[in-house]
Design a protein around this motif. Structure first.
Motif, PDB file in Angstrom:
ATOM      1  N   GLN A   1       1.225  -1.513   0.108  1.00  0.00           N
ATOM      2  CA  GLN A   1       0.045  -0.192  -0.222  1.00  0.00           C
ATOM      3  C   GLN A   1       0.962   1.030  -0.003  1.00  0.00           C
ATOM      4  O   GLN A   1       0.754   2.200  -0.430  1.00  0.00           O
ATOM      5  CB  GLN A   1      -0.941  -0.108   1.111  1.00  0.00           C
ATOM      6  CG  GLN A   1      -2.512  -0.902   1.174  1.00  0.00           C
ATOM      7  CD  GLN A   1      -2.866  -0.446  -0.274  1.00  0.00           C
ATOM      8  OE1 GLN A   1      -3.373   0.250  -0.555  1.00  0.00           O
ATOM      9  NE2 GLN A   1      -3.255  -1.716  -0.764  1.00  0.00           N
ATOM     10  N   ALA A   2       1.651   1.092   0.631  1.00  0.00           N
ATOM     11  CA  ALA A   2       2.399   2.033   0.885  1.00  0.00           C
ATOM     12  C   ALA A   2       3.592   2.178  -0.646  1.00  0.00           C
ATOM     13  O   ALA A   2       3.816   3.780  -1.096  1.00  0.00           O
ATOM     14  CB  ALA A   2       4.031   1.931   2.234  1.00  0.00           C
ATOM     15  N   GLU A   3       3.743   1.429  -1.036  1.00  0.00           N
ATOM     16  CA  GLU A   3       4.827   1.877  -2.532  1.00  0.00           C
ATOM     17  C   GLU A   3       3.615   1.884  -3.653  1.00  0.00           C
ATOM     18  O   GLU A   3       3.907   3.055  -4.301  1.00  0.00           O
ATOM     19  CB  GLU A   3       4.897   0.517  -2.772  1.00  0.00           C
ATOM     20  CG  GLU A   3       6.353  -0.254  -2.237  1.00  0.00           C
ATOM     21  CD  GLU A   3       6.866  -1.438  -2.129  1.00  0.00           C
ATOM     22  OE1 GLU A   3       6.527  -2.124  -3.674  1.00  0.00           O
ATOM     23  OE2 GLU A   3       7.588  -2.236  -2.229  1.00  0.00           O
ATOM     24  N   ILE A   4       2.716   1.287  -3.633  1.00  0.00           N
ATOM     25  CA  ILE A   4       1.442   1.745  -4.879  1.00  0.00           C
ATOM     26  C   ILE A   4       0.826   4.019  -3.859  1.00  0.00           C
ATOM     27  O   ILE A   4       1.059   4.235  -5.151  1.00  0.00           O
ATOM     28  CB  ILE A   4      -0.357   1.296  -4.588  1.00  0.00           C
ATOM     29  CG1 ILE A   4      -0.523  -0.412  -5.204  1.00  0.00           C
ATOM     30  CG2 ILE A   4      -1.646   1.718  -4.908  1.00  0.00           C
ATOM     31  CD1 ILE A   4      -1.636  -0.427  -4.673  1.00  0.00           C
ATOM     32  N   GLU A   5       1.279   4.113  -2.835  1.00  0.00           N
ATOM     33  CA  GLU A   5       0.743   5.788  -2.567  1.00  0.00           C
ATOM     34  C   GLU A   5       1.914   6.328  -2.575  1.00  0.00           C
ATOM     35  O   GLU A   5       1.670   7.788  -3.472  1.00  0.00           O
ATOM     36  CB  GLU A   5       0.052   5.938  -0.819  1.00  0.00           C
ATOM     37  CG  GLU A   5       0.964   6.923  -0.785  1.00  0.00           C
ATOM     38  CD  GLU A   5       0.163   7.482   0.577  1.00  0.00           C
ATOM     39  OE1 GLU A   5       0.160   8.089   1.388  1.00  0.00           O
ATOM     40  OE2 GLU A   5      -0.843   6.354   1.214  1.00  0.00           O
ATOM     41  N   ILE A   6       3.324   6.181  -2.600  1.00  0.00           N
ATOM     42  CA  ILE A   6       4.384   6.571  -3.297  1.00  0.00           C
ATOM     43  C   ILE A   6       4.519   6.900  -4.650  1.00  0.00           C
ATOM     44  O   ILE A   6       4.618   7.821  -5.307  1.00  0.00           O
ATOM     45  CB  ILE A   6       5.444   5.507  -2.848  1.00  0.00           C
ATOM     46  CG1 ILE A   6       6.221   6.252  -1.302  1.00  0.00           C
ATOM     47  CG2 ILE A   6       6.743   6.277  -3.850  1.00  0.00           C
ATOM     48  CD1 ILE A   6       7.020   4.809  -1.175  1.00  0.00           C
TER      49      ILE A   6
ATOM     50  N   GLN B   1       1.535   6.539  -7.029  1.00  0.00           N
ATOM     51  CA  GLN B   1       0.468   7.898  -6.520  1.00  0.00           C
ATOM     52  C   GLN B   1       0.970   9.307  -6.586  1.00  0.00           C
ATOM     53  O   GLN B   1       1.449  10.531  -7.067  1.00  0.00           O
ATOM     54  CB  GLN B   1      -0.666   7.624  -5.744  1.00  0.00           C
ATOM     55  CG  GLN B   1      -1.578   6.213  -6.555  1.00  0.00           C
ATOM     56  CD  GLN B   1      -2.380   5.711  -6.015  1.00  0.00           C
ATOM     57  OE1 GLN B   1      -2.741   6.479  -3.985  1.00  0.00           O
ATOM     58  NE2 GLN B   1      -3.311   5.584  -5.905  1.00  0.00           N
ATOM     59  N   LEU B   2       1.950   9.422  -5.568  1.00  0.00           N
ATOM     60  CA  LEU B   2       2.579  10.415  -4.812  1.00  0.00           C
ATOM     61  C   LEU B   2       3.395  11.290  -6.241  1.00  0.00           C
ATOM     62  O   LEU B   2       3.527  12.361  -6.019  1.00  0.00           O
ATOM     63  CB  LEU B   2       3.260  10.355  -3.801  1.00  0.00           C
ATOM     64  CG  LEU B   2       2.255  10.579  -2.498  1.00  0.00           C
ATOM     65  CD1 LEU B   2       2.649  10.283  -1.787  1.00  0.00           C
ATOM     66  CD2 LEU B   2       0.958  12.160  -2.440  1.00  0.00           C
ATOM     67  N   SER B   3       4.590  10.335  -6.735  1.00  0.00           N
ATOM     68  CA  SER B   3       4.849  10.119  -7.506  1.00  0.00           C
ATOM     69  C   SER B   3       4.680  10.971  -9.353  1.00  0.00           C
ATOM     70  O   SER B   3       4.993  12.136  -9.345  1.00  0.00           O
ATOM     71  CB  SER B   3       6.215   9.212  -7.501  1.00  0.00           C
ATOM     72  OG  SER B   3       6.923   9.170  -8.630  1.00  0.00           O
ATOM     73  N   ARG B   4       3.997  10.266  -9.714  1.00  0.00           N
ATOM     74  CA  ARG B   4       2.775  11.199 -10.541  1.00  0.00           C
ATOM     75  C   ARG B   4       2.295  11.954 -10.285  1.00  0.00           C
ATOM     76  O   ARG B   4       2.570  13.051 -11.276  1.00  0.00           O
ATOM     77  CB  ARG B   4       1.843   9.587 -10.681  1.00  0.00           C
ATOM     78  CG  ARG B   4       2.409   8.337 -11.197  1.00  0.00           C
ATOM     79  CD  ARG B   4       0.788   7.649 -12.426  1.00  0.00           C
ATOM     80  NE  ARG B   4      -0.046   7.125 -11.247  1.00  0.00           N
ATOM     81  CZ  ARG B   4       0.127   5.720 -10.807  1.00  0.00           C
ATOM     82  NH1 ARG B   4       1.462   5.384 -11.136  1.00  0.00           N
ATOM     83  NH2 ARG B   4      -0.633   5.528  -9.643  1.00  0.00           N
ATOM     84  N   ARG B   5       1.463  12.703  -9.401  1.00  0.00           N
ATOM     85  CA  ARG B   5       0.605  13.049  -8.960  1.00  0.00           C
ATOM     86  C   ARG B   5       2.396  14.582  -8.593  1.00  0.00           C
ATOM     87  O   ARG B   5       1.623  16.014  -9.307  1.00  0.00           O
ATOM     88  CB  ARG B   5       0.291  13.762  -7.139  1.00  0.00           C
ATOM     89  CG  ARG B   5      -1.067  13.172  -7.496  1.00  0.00           C
ATOM     90  CD  ARG B   5      -1.661  13.011  -6.359  1.00  0.00           C
ATOM     91  NE  ARG B   5      -2.206  14.328  -5.675  1.00  0.00           N
ATOM     92  CZ  ARG B   5      -2.569  14.161  -4.848  1.00  0.00           C
ATOM     93  NH1 ARG B   5      -2.644  13.759  -3.661  1.00  0.00           N
ATOM     94  NH2 ARG B   5      -2.655  15.304  -4.269  1.00  0.00           N
TER      95      ARG B   5
END
Length: 124
Positions: A32-37, A39-43
């Motif tokens: 979940q943390a990797e997915i969030e990272i 997503q944040l990287s894309r944002r």
């Protein structure tokens, strides 16, 4: 003793289950943390791209504003020069009209004098 071994095995099984459960929870949290990272990287990438685009637009607008300001100053200066030239031209025209009227008055006066002289020469 048999009972102690059973209890020990049960405790080991519970501990093993607990560790496996904790590992599964940890792996899930890590994923979940990797997915969030990601997503944040894309944002962040999108935000940087948009920021660069806006900076480019502002830079272009600033350059156009500088050119417009220079053109406006040049136009204002040219307008002032034209106004000055117009005032000079209007003054010259006014002076020329005054000279014309004075010359017309003199011409009329000379004509009157010439007419009187001619009449008096004819009458004699």
């Amino acid at each position: 003793m048999w009972s102690l071994e059973n209890k020990l095995r049960e405790e080991q099984n519970r501990t093993k289950f607990s560790v496996l459960n904790a590992e599964m929870i940890h792996k899930h949290q890590m994923s979940q943390a990797e997915i969030e990272i990601q997503q944040l990287s894309r944002r962040l990438t999108n935000a940087r791209s948009e920021l660069d685009e806006q900076a480019e637009k502002l830079s272009n607008q600033y350059q156009r504003s500088i050119r417009t300001d220079k053109l406006l100053r040049d136009l204002t200066m040219e307008n002032a020069q034209l106004m000055e030239a117009l005032q000079v031209t209007e003054k010259r025209q006014k002076d020329a009209e005054e000279k014309y009227y004075k010359m017309a008055e003199r011409c009329q006066a000379w004509q009157d004098v010439t007419t009187r002289v001619a009449r008096s020469a004819i009458v004699r």
